[in-house]
Design an enzyme around this catalytic site. Sequence first.
Site, PDB file in Angstrom:
ATOM      1  N   GLN A 161      45.901  13.924  31.777  1.00 27.45           N
ATOM      2  CA  GLN A 161      46.508  13.360  30.454  1.00 27.45           C
ATOM      3  C   GLN A 161      46.898  14.549  29.737  1.00 27.45           C
ATOM      4  OE1 GLN A 161      46.442  10.171  29.559  1.00 27.45           O
ATOM      5  NE2 GLN A 161      45.035   9.802  31.706  1.00 27.45           N
ATOM      6  N   LYS A 215      43.787  -5.632  30.126  1.00 27.00           N
ATOM      7  CA  LYS A 215      43.931  -4.632  31.022  1.00 27.00           C
ATOM      8  C   LYS A 215      42.608  -4.542  31.731  1.00 27.00           C
ATOM      9  CE  LYS A 215      43.808   0.167  30.024  1.00 27.00           C
ATOM     10  NZ  LYS A 215      44.398   1.390  30.132  1.00 27.00           N
TER      11      LYS A 215
HETATM   12  P1  NAD Z   1      40.989  14.847  34.404  1.00 31.81           P
HETATM   13  O1  NAD Z   1      39.907  14.544  35.226  1.00 31.81           O
HETATM   14  O2  NAD Z   1      42.341  15.095  35.020  1.00 31.81           O
HETATM   15  O3  NAD Z   1      40.658  16.004  33.640  1.00 31.81           O
HETATM   16  C1  NAD Z   1      39.335  16.238  32.959  1.00 31.81           C
HETATM   17  C2  NAD Z   1      39.363  17.297  31.904  1.00 31.81           C
HETATM   18  O4  NAD Z   1      38.057  17.598  31.228  1.00 31.81           O
HETATM   19  C3  NAD Z   1      39.662  18.777  32.361  1.00 31.81           C
HETATM   20  O5  NAD Z   1      40.373  19.549  31.133  1.00 31.81           O
HETATM   21  C4  NAD Z   1      38.449  19.315  32.917  1.00 31.81           C
HETATM   22  O6  NAD Z   1      38.474  20.751  32.662  1.00 31.81           O
HETATM   23  C5  NAD Z   1      37.620  18.852  31.757  1.00 31.81           C
HETATM   24  N1  NAD Z   1      35.953  18.291  32.149  1.00 31.81           N
HETATM   25  C6  NAD Z   1      35.764  17.649  33.328  1.00 31.81           C
HETATM   26  N2  NAD Z   1      34.368  17.753  33.560  1.00 31.81           N
HETATM   27  C7  NAD Z   1      33.824  18.219  32.517  1.00 31.81           C
HETATM   28  C8  NAD Z   1      32.721  18.426  31.891  1.00 31.81           C
HETATM   29  N3  NAD Z   1      31.526  18.026  32.493  1.00 31.81           N
HETATM   30  N4  NAD Z   1      32.559  18.861  30.566  1.00 31.81           N
HETATM   31  C9  NAD Z   1      33.336  19.372  29.866  1.00 31.81           C
HETATM   32  N5  NAD Z   1      34.797  19.169  30.372  1.00 31.81           N
HETATM   33  C10 NAD Z   1      35.118  18.852  31.575  1.00 31.81           C
HETATM   34  O7  NAD Z   1      41.048  13.734  33.297  1.00 31.81           O
HETATM   35  P2  NAD Z   1      42.122  13.056  32.376  1.00 31.81           P
HETATM   36  O8  NAD Z   1      42.780  11.981  33.227  1.00 31.81           O
HETATM   37  O9  NAD Z   1      42.967  14.348  32.022  1.00 31.81           O
HETATM   38  O10 NAD Z   1      41.301  12.366  31.194  1.00 31.81           O
HETATM   39  C11 NAD Z   1      40.757  13.274  30.357  1.00 31.81           C
HETATM   40  C12 NAD Z   1      39.812  12.390  29.469  1.00 31.81           C
HETATM   41  O11 NAD Z   1      40.493  11.447  28.732  1.00 31.81           O
HETATM   42  C13 NAD Z   1      38.835  11.496  30.219  1.00 31.81           C
HETATM   43  O12 NAD Z   1      37.644  11.687  29.450  1.00 31.81           O
HETATM   44  C14 NAD Z   1      39.312  10.049  30.162  1.00 31.81           C
HETATM   45  O13 NAD Z   1      38.421   8.902  30.052  1.00 31.81           O
HETATM   46  C15 NAD Z   1      40.007  10.266  28.642  1.00 31.81           C
HETATM   47  N6  NAD Z   1      40.993   9.110  28.313  1.00 31.81           N
HETATM   48  C16 NAD Z   1      40.982   8.677  27.021  1.00 31.81           C
HETATM   49  C17 NAD Z   1      41.951   7.770  26.826  1.00 31.81           C
HETATM   50  C18 NAD Z   1      42.159   7.224  25.434  1.00 31.81           C
HETATM   51  O14 NAD Z   1      42.779   6.324  25.324  1.00 31.81           O
HETATM   52  N7  NAD Z   1      41.274   7.871  24.460  1.00 31.81           N
HETATM   53  C19 NAD Z   1      42.849   7.329  27.854  1.00 31.81           C
HETATM   54  C20 NAD Z   1      42.878   7.851  28.927  1.00 31.81           C
HETATM   55  C21 NAD Z   1      41.756   8.827  29.472  1.00 31.81           C
END
Ligand code: NAD
Length: 321
Positions: free
Chosen positions: A138, A67
């Site tokens: 997410q 990916k």
């Molecule tokens: P998004 O940008 O749509 O939402 C971000 C979320 O984090 C919101 O809840 C926001 O309020 C919060 N946030 C933003 N800045 C912040 C900060 N400085 N401190 C604390 N909280 C903060 O992102 P998303 O697409 O929902 O992804 C959320 C997280 O999940 C990201 O870190 C992303 O990298 C991670 N992710 C992990 C996987 C995995 O397999 N584990 C897969 C996809 C995404």
Amino acid sequence: MLIVPEAEIAALISEQDAYEAVEAVFAAMARGAAVNFPVVREAIGHAEALYGFKSGFDRAGMVLGVKAGGYWPGNMAKGLTNHQSTVFLFDPDTGRASAMVGGNLLTALRTAASSAVSIRHLARRDAKVLGMVGAGHQSAFQMRAAIRLGGFERVVGWNPHPEMLGRLAETAASLGLPFEALSLDDLGAQADVIITITSSFAPLLMAGQVRPGTHIACMGTDTVGKQEVEAALLARARVFCDERAQSVTLGEAQHAVGAGLIAAEAITEIGAVVAGLAPGRQSDDDITLFDGTGVALQDLAVAAKALARAQERGVAVEVAF
Ligand code: NAD
């Protein structure tokens, strides 16, 4: 070579498909039949983008691929998703590229499936209250995949940016469940299962806010430096992960292991629980914590399933390559 466009994915793969693919590939990892290769993730010095590759080989399913993609924070303003990814599949016998599959929706589905697998195998059977920490893109996928498992009667939520909580309320309503926004203290006191899915770089949920018996799926931390829960919480918990190598380097466990609060060897890969090779929860009072960092094999498993469906339905685009 076959191409499965991003726009086709929603009609090809259901949450149940993603769940089954991810659960099976976690078990294959535990049996040594599938491996992830080291992750590459770099700031490219342009558009504030993070770009990288996750690759692996599932010998059991004969799926080889990578990916490619990452995070472009300026995309939203252009009407595009910030996370962009594409899965490339290769013929394991010849190395020839066999397919290119849109990876954006698949990433959300496979990430939600991962925490759902952890809930199914580690949460208490009588769990009724789902706590959501995070309200970004997410979070809706995470909530839907957890609720699909059954048993939940109520959703509670908290987000560092309260203006985003509407997404959780709307998603819970679409699932026919009541939703309440709470403080983190109250969320920890009421939730049986907590999913954290933020992009935080500092702990949000503290060890003292979680009661015995809770299952926590930490899904937001997928990069060096990110952190959603206090490291001391991992010392109070039985800790599980998708892949230990990723968990201790770029997952939630990087902090607890780095601080010497837990040993890397004490972290159990969830596939071992799925495959019946290791115990999961051992008592109703255990706190179980799943560190879901996101591994290549999840992406490849759902992409391979999407490709097979696309071929069956005649929607894969064939190009000479
Ligand atoms: P998004 O940008 O749509 O939402 C971000 C979320 O984090 C919101 O809840 C926001 O309020 C919060 N946030 C933003 N800045 C912040 C900060 N400085 N401190 C604390 N909280 C903060 O992102 P998303 O697409 O929902 O992804 C959320 C997280 O999940 C990201 O870190 C992303 O990298 C991670 N992710 C992990 C996987 C995995 O397999 N584990 C897969 C996809 C995404």
